[in-house]
Design a protein around this motif. Structure first.
Motif, PDB file in Angstrom:
ATOM      1  N   THR A   1      10.801  -1.572   0.096  1.00  0.00           N
ATOM      2  CA  THR A   1       9.854  -1.443  -1.012  1.00  0.00           C
ATOM      3  C   THR A   1      10.262  -0.283  -1.923  1.00  0.00           C
ATOM      4  O   THR A   1       9.477   0.166  -2.751  1.00  0.00           O
TER       5      THR A   1
ATOM      6  N   SER B   1       0.828  -1.204   0.000  1.00  0.00           N
ATOM      7  CA  SER B   1       0.000   0.000   0.000  1.00  0.00           C
ATOM      8  C   SER B   1       0.856   1.244   0.000  1.00  0.00           C
ATOM      9  O   SER B   1       1.977   1.239   0.454  1.00  0.00           O
ATOM     10  N   ASN B   2       0.276   2.364  -0.467  1.00  0.00           N
ATOM     11  CA  ASN B   2       1.043   3.607  -0.511  1.00  0.00           C
ATOM     12  C   ASN B   2       0.529   4.655   0.450  1.00  0.00           C
ATOM     13  O   ASN B   2       0.913   5.814   0.370  1.00  0.00           O
TER      14      ASN B   2
ATOM     15  N   ASP C   1       7.941   2.996  -1.285  1.00  0.00           N
ATOM     16  CA  ASP C   1       6.502   2.893  -1.073  1.00  0.00           C
ATOM     17  C   ASP C   1       6.168   2.920   0.423  1.00  0.00           C
ATOM     18  O   ASP C   1       5.828   3.969   0.976  1.00  0.00           O
TER      19      ASP C   1
ATOM     20  N   ARG D   1       8.015  -8.388  -4.333  1.00  0.00           N
ATOM     21  CA  ARG D   1       6.730  -8.056  -4.954  1.00  0.00           C
ATOM     22  C   ARG D   1       6.776  -6.680  -5.616  1.00  0.00           C
ATOM     23  O   ARG D   1       7.388  -5.749  -5.107  1.00  0.00           O
ATOM     24  N   GLN D   2       6.079  -6.559  -6.722  1.00  0.00           N
ATOM     25  CA  GLN D   2       5.949  -5.275  -7.382  1.00  0.00           C
ATOM     26  C   GLN D   2       4.930  -4.411  -6.645  1.00  0.00           C
ATOM     27  O   GLN D   2       4.096  -4.909  -5.890  1.00  0.00           O
ATOM     28  N   TRP D   3       5.004  -3.112  -6.873  1.00  0.00           N
ATOM     29  CA  TRP D   3       4.038  -2.198  -6.255  1.00  0.00           C
ATOM     30  C   TRP D   3       2.613  -2.520  -6.721  1.00  0.00           C
ATOM     31  O   TRP D   3       2.355  -2.683  -7.913  1.00  0.00           O
ATOM     32  N   ASN D   4       1.688  -2.557  -5.764  1.00  0.00           N
ATOM     33  CA  ASN D   4       0.277  -2.732  -6.087  1.00  0.00           C
ATOM     34  C   ASN D   4      -0.561  -2.187  -4.928  1.00  0.00           C
ATOM     35  O   ASN D   4      -0.666  -2.834  -3.888  1.00  0.00           O
ATOM     36  N   PRO D   5      -1.101  -0.986  -5.078  1.00  0.00           N
ATOM     37  CA  PRO D   5      -1.061  -0.124  -6.266  1.00  0.00           C
ATOM     38  C   PRO D   5       0.262   0.637  -6.359  1.00  0.00           C
ATOM     39  O   PRO D   5       1.029   0.667  -5.400  1.00  0.00           O
ATOM     40  N   VAL D   6       0.501   1.259  -7.512  1.00  0.00           N
ATOM     41  CA  VAL D   6       1.680   2.104  -7.669  1.00  0.00           C
ATOM     42  C   VAL D   6       1.496   3.342  -6.797  1.00  0.00           C
ATOM     43  O   VAL D   6       0.456   4.003  -6.855  1.00  0.00           O
TER      44      VAL D   6
END
Length: 289
Positions: free
Chosen positions: A105, A2-3, A108, A212-217
């Motif tokens: 991250t 999360s951002n 993030d 893990r990739q960002w989700n959401p960006v």
């Protein structure tokens, strides 16, 4: 990943509030809103004892280092020492760096780490807190100020939680994500995105990167900047930065408008290593003005 900020308040294992505590160097592990332990150091400012500047003791800098840095790296300690001439200093290792827990991250969830450090500075009794971020830490400082400030997005946390900053300094930060336009940034993306790169980062740089990739960006630095006002913003960038060319700071300054200030430093390279003592002194004076 999360951002945005979570809902509960981070705590430290040490909660000193007295004037005596503010004059004592401290080291502790802070606990972020998502439960990560953050290795943190408090250095009281030399100006606390300066009777000619009684308000200087209210000022604390919270320094957010660049990627692969940590609180014990010589370049981070040098920055902290320079700022103690203007106020107290909190330094910390981002998640996945040094002795802190979790995994990086790369900008993030690190806003939660910075929020915990800002809260600790306020718990120590400092009425004015200025965040100073370098490279990745600069992008985190911009997003933190947007998410925890007066113009925060819906769902951001209230200032009563103590995580807001009174002014922001972003040094050598990117304006946008996924930039690969320079050789150093292409190498960085290899470290972050490839399993073998993450192994090199873990054992070569003491930096553990989340797979893990960002989700959401997360909201980008340039999207964050307009939400920082009315807090003062200083953007610092070297004209010989090998990571991010000058369109990055200029884009950030344009997004800041009248509430931002841009310093383009002749001959300066990238982040903490390139920041001279003279530049750090000027940043300290700007923050204390």
């Amino acid at each position: 990943m999360s951002n945005g900020p979570a809902g509960h308040v981070a705590r430290s294992t040490i909660r000193p509030n007295s004037e005596t505590s503010r004059r004592t160097p401290l080291r502790t592990f802070l606990h972020t809103d998502d439960g990560v332990t953050i290795d943190s150091v408090y250095d009281p400012g030399a100006v606390v004892y300066d009777s000619s500047r009684p308000s200087a003791g209210d000022l604390a800098f919270v320094v957010a280092h660049g990627f692969t840095g940590d609180v014990d790296r010589p370049h981070v300690r040098r920055v902290a020492e320079a700022f103690t001439r203007h106020g107290a200093v909190v330094t910390f290792s981002f998640r996945g760096h040094g002795a802190s827990g979790g995994r990086s991250t790369v900008g993030d969830r690190e806003v939660l780490d910075l929020a915990a450090a800002v809260r600790w500075a306020r718990e120590l009794g400092h009425a004015r807190v200025v965040t100073v971020g370098f490279s990745m830490g600069g992008s985190v400082a911009l997003r933190h100020a947007a998410l925890y400030g007066e113009n925060r997005r819906d769902g951001g946390e209230t200032e009563e939680c103590g995580a807001h900053t009174d002014a922001v300094v972003s040094v050598s930060a990117p304006a946008r994500w996924y930039y690969r336009g320079t050789p150093p940034m292409r190498r960085l993306h290899w470290l972050v995105t490839r399993p073998e790169g993450r192994l090199v980062s873990r054992y070569g740089f003491r930096t553990r990167i989340h797979h893990r990739q960002w989700n959401p960006v997360p909201m980008s630095p340039v999207e964050s900047v307009p939400l920082i006002a009315p807090a003062p913003l200083l953007i610092v960038h070297g004209d010989r930065d090998g990571y991010f060319p000058l369109d990055h700071p200029r884009t950030l300054a344009e997004a800041a408008g009248d509430h931002g200030e841009l310093w383009l430093e002749p001959g300066m390279g990238h982040a903490e290593h390139a920041a001279t003592d003279e530049l750090l002194d000027r940043i300290g004076a700007w923050a204390g003005a």
